[in-house]
Design a protein around this motif. Sequence first.
Motif, PDB file in Angstrom:
ATOM      1  N   PHE A 176      -2.565  -0.474 -10.507  1.00 24.77           N
ATOM      2  CA  PHE A 176      -2.763  -1.764  -9.863  1.00 24.77           C
ATOM      3  C   PHE A 176      -1.648  -2.035  -8.854  1.00 24.77           C
ATOM      4  CE2 PHE A 176      -4.877  -2.399 -14.024  1.00 24.77           C
ATOM      5  CZ  PHE A 176      -6.120  -2.820 -13.586  1.00 24.77           C
ATOM      6  N   ASP A 177      -1.978  -2.807  -7.841  1.00 22.44           N
ATOM      7  CA  ASP A 177      -0.979  -3.259  -6.866  1.00 22.44           C
ATOM      8  C   ASP A 177      -0.520  -4.686  -7.131  1.00 22.44           C
ATOM      9  OD1 ASP A 177      -1.188  -0.850  -5.548  1.00 22.44           O
ATOM     10  OD2 ASP A 177      -2.588  -1.595  -4.029  1.00 22.44           O
ATOM     11  N   ASN A 178      -1.358  -5.467  -7.817  1.00 20.50           N
ATOM     12  CA  ASN A 178      -1.069  -6.892  -7.979  1.00 20.50           C
ATOM     13  C   ASN A 178      -1.458  -7.334  -9.383  1.00 20.50           C
ATOM     14  OD1 ASN A 178      -1.569  -9.853  -7.947  1.00 20.50           O
ATOM     15  ND2 ASN A 178      -1.030  -9.652  -5.784  1.00 20.50           N
ATOM     16  N   SER A 179      -0.531  -8.007 -10.071  1.00 20.70           N
ATOM     17  CA  SER A 179      -0.808  -8.491 -11.423  1.00 20.70           C
ATOM     18  C   SER A 179      -0.412  -9.948 -11.604  1.00 20.70           C
ATOM     19  CB  SER A 179      -0.051  -7.644 -12.453  1.00 20.70           C
ATOM     20  OG  SER A 179       1.361  -7.780 -12.281  1.00 20.70           O
ATOM     21  N   ASP A 180      -0.121 -10.657 -10.490  1.00 19.88           N
ATOM     22  CA  ASP A 180       0.317 -12.040 -10.638  1.00 19.88           C
ATOM     23  C   ASP A 180      -0.490 -13.050  -9.827  1.00 19.88           C
ATOM     24  OD1 ASP A 180       1.168 -11.494  -8.082  1.00 19.88           O
ATOM     25  OD2 ASP A 180       3.314 -11.503  -8.574  1.00 19.88           O
ATOM     26  N   SER A 181      -1.440 -12.588  -9.033  1.00 20.18           N
ATOM     27  CA  SER A 181      -2.252 -13.510  -8.244  1.00 20.18           C
ATOM     28  C   SER A 181      -3.700 -13.032  -8.248  1.00 20.18           C
ATOM     29  CB  SER A 181      -1.732 -13.624  -6.806  1.00 20.18           C
ATOM     30  OG  SER A 181      -1.697 -12.365  -6.179  1.00 20.18           O
ATOM     31  N   PRO A 182      -4.659 -13.918  -7.990  1.00 16.68           N
ATOM     32  CA  PRO A 182      -6.067 -13.519  -8.080  1.00 16.68           C
ATOM     33  C   PRO A 182      -6.574 -12.827  -6.830  1.00 16.68           C
ATOM     34  CG  PRO A 182      -5.894 -15.861  -7.613  1.00 16.68           C
ATOM     35  CD  PRO A 182      -4.490 -15.364  -7.773  1.00 16.68           C
ATOM     36  N   CYS A 183      -7.568 -11.979  -7.017  1.00 24.48           N
ATOM     37  CA  CYS A 183      -8.233 -11.343  -5.875  1.00 24.48           C
ATOM     38  C   CYS A 183      -9.020 -12.380  -5.077  1.00 24.48           C
ATOM     39  CB  CYS A 183      -9.162 -10.246  -6.372  1.00 24.48           C
ATOM     40  SG  CYS A 183     -10.215  -9.535  -5.097  1.00 24.48           S
ATOM     41  N   CYS A 184      -9.699 -13.269  -5.790  1.00 26.70           N
ATOM     42  CA  CYS A 184     -10.506 -14.312  -5.157  1.00 26.70           C
ATOM     43  C   CYS A 184      -9.676 -15.586  -5.106  1.00 26.70           C
ATOM     44  CB  CYS A 184     -11.789 -14.538  -5.948  1.00 26.70           C
ATOM     45  SG  CYS A 184     -12.930 -15.689  -5.174  1.00 26.70           S
ATOM     46  N   THR A 185      -9.246 -15.992  -3.910  1.00 25.84           N
ATOM     47  CA  THR A 185      -8.268 -17.072  -3.815  1.00 25.84           C
ATOM     48  C   THR A 185      -8.443 -17.853  -2.517  1.00 25.84           C
ATOM     49  OG1 THR A 185      -5.884 -17.550  -3.769  1.00 25.84           O
ATOM     50  CG2 THR A 185      -6.596 -15.517  -2.728  1.00 25.84           C
ATOM     51  N   ILE A 189       0.545  -6.137 -16.956  1.00 27.56           N
ATOM     52  CA  ILE A 189       1.057  -7.199 -16.090  1.00 27.56           C
ATOM     53  C   ILE A 189       2.497  -6.918 -15.680  1.00 27.56           C
ATOM     54  CG2 ILE A 189       1.699  -9.647 -16.053  1.00 27.56           C
ATOM     55  CD1 ILE A 189      -0.798 -10.142 -17.814  1.00 27.56           C
ATOM     56  N   SER A 190       3.277  -6.395 -16.606  1.00 26.74           N
ATOM     57  CA  SER A 190       4.685  -6.121 -16.320  1.00 26.74           C
ATOM     58  C   SER A 190       4.881  -4.862 -15.483  1.00 26.74           C
ATOM     59  CB  SER A 190       5.462  -5.967 -17.640  1.00 26.74           C
ATOM     60  OG  SER A 190       5.352  -7.128 -18.432  1.00 26.74           O
ATOM     61  N   ASN A 191       3.998  -3.882 -15.654  1.00 17.70           N
ATOM     62  CA  ASN A 191       4.125  -2.602 -14.955  1.00 17.70           C
ATOM     63  C   ASN A 191       2.795  -2.206 -14.317  1.00 17.70           C
ATOM     64  OD1 ASN A 191       6.937  -1.868 -16.069  1.00 17.70           O
ATOM     65  ND2 ASN A 191       5.737  -2.214 -17.939  1.00 17.70           N
ATOM     66  N   PRO A 192       2.308  -2.973 -13.382  1.00 17.52           N
ATOM     67  CA  PRO A 192       0.970  -2.703 -12.821  1.00 17.52           C
ATOM     68  C   PRO A 192       0.844  -1.317 -12.193  1.00 17.52           C
ATOM     69  CG  PRO A 192       2.180  -4.284 -11.459  1.00 17.52           C
ATOM     70  CD  PRO A 192       2.956  -4.128 -12.721  1.00 17.52           C
ATOM     71  N   ASP A 193       1.914  -0.818 -11.558  1.00 19.28           N
ATOM     72  CA  ASP A 193       1.844   0.494 -10.905  1.00 19.28           C
ATOM     73  C   ASP A 193       1.501   1.603 -11.894  1.00 19.28           C
ATOM     74  OD1 ASP A 193       2.567  -0.840  -8.657  1.00 19.28           O
ATOM     75  OD2 ASP A 193       4.632  -0.085  -8.572  1.00 19.28           O
ATOM     76  N   LYS A 194       1.964   1.453 -13.095  1.00 12.82           N
ATOM     77  CA  LYS A 194       1.723   2.440 -14.152  1.00 12.82           C
ATOM     78  C   LYS A 194       0.231   2.624 -14.424  1.00 12.82           C
ATOM     79  CE  LYS A 194       2.781   2.810 -19.123  1.00 12.82           C
ATOM     80  NZ  LYS A 194       3.543   2.146 -20.214  1.00 12.82           N
ATOM     81  N   TYR A 195      -0.552   1.569 -14.166  1.00 15.10           N
ATOM     82  CA  TYR A 195      -1.983   1.594 -14.447  1.00 15.10           C
ATOM     83  C   TYR A 195      -2.826   1.636 -13.175  1.00 15.10           C
ATOM     84  CZ  TYR A 195      -0.428   0.262 -19.121  1.00 15.10           C
ATOM     85  OH  TYR A 195       0.190   0.239 -20.343  1.00 15.10           O
TER      86      TYR A 195
END
Length: 368
Positions: A289-298, A281-287
Amino acid sequence: MECSDARMLLVVLMIVVAGSRQASCNVVQFIFGDSLSDVGNNMYLTRSLARPSLPWYGIDFGNGLPNGRFSNGRTVADIIGDKIGLPRPLAFLDPSLNEDIILESGVNYASGGGGILNETGGLFLQRFSLYKQIELFRGTQELIRNKIGAEATDKFFQQSFYIVALGSNDFINNYLLPVYRDSWKYSDDGFNEYLMMTLEQQLKLLHGLGARRLIVFGLGPMGCIPLQRVLTSSGDCQEKTNNLAINFNKAAEKLLQDLSGNLPNTSFRFGDAYDMVNDVISNPDKYGFDNSDSPCCTIGRIRPSLTCIPVSRLCKDRSKYVFWDEYHPSDRANELIADEIIRKLGLSQLNTTNSFSQSTAPSPAPFS
């Protein structure tokens, strides 16, 4: 060979084959949990307000239709089972479940909105608490006992694999909501002690029913799920909620250690992925991911909604989002969690064959 001898040999072979089917060497799993592990029970609870019934649930799993999971893909328990050779158990309420399938695959009792405490999740109207799930498990044992006898039943359940994965609803949909009595009856420490006292009794019940190899999943950074972030003016994680999860994990790990030391022939272990998820969540780019604070389905800025709803929109690339909806991780995030638990606990292959081993992971295509 005399005809009578041939008939006798045939009878013996039939008995051996029947016995091998009845007392399979394969290990199966029994799963107790909430929406993070539910594979369909709530779909059959027609009055439940926690039902993943829209087409976007399951979009990257199987035929792309809702399959009872609160995700675009698999649960953490699905993935762990796949990777260590366990069959995927059907939901307890699945109408196709019978004794033969239970003996082949086990059962999943997990229910969205359920908690360690009976009172948790009452706002969802229908859900199975952990006590209720254990009650259903007891009924399952009676079915198997009637089919294969007491001795074989005891052996079957003692060699099985167990997962218990609840606790987040006890905070998010109980203690942190002022409509519940527990929110003003207990302090933070007092409520955690209440949870541990209840969980201890539940795990002892499971041990009494034959559970010998059991993993309790820890809680992740609950204060960082989109639902909690949107309740703050800054959009940051809620530290109070995260601290509740950390304290729960510490207490649960100690509880599991104590039970393993005191209960005979027992391996009760704690599966903790908090630090890894917090780093994702703190370093999404490392894994990746582009987004770690909002949902894909929204539904965009008008939030939150409990689950995806008919007017929800999907992100363009589901594999780039840590969270699928306001509560639940995406399939890709669940795989990272599963891998961390497997690594930390050193889990190894339990069965030699697994029908899901060749095609476990969905391949999310960008949504357009």
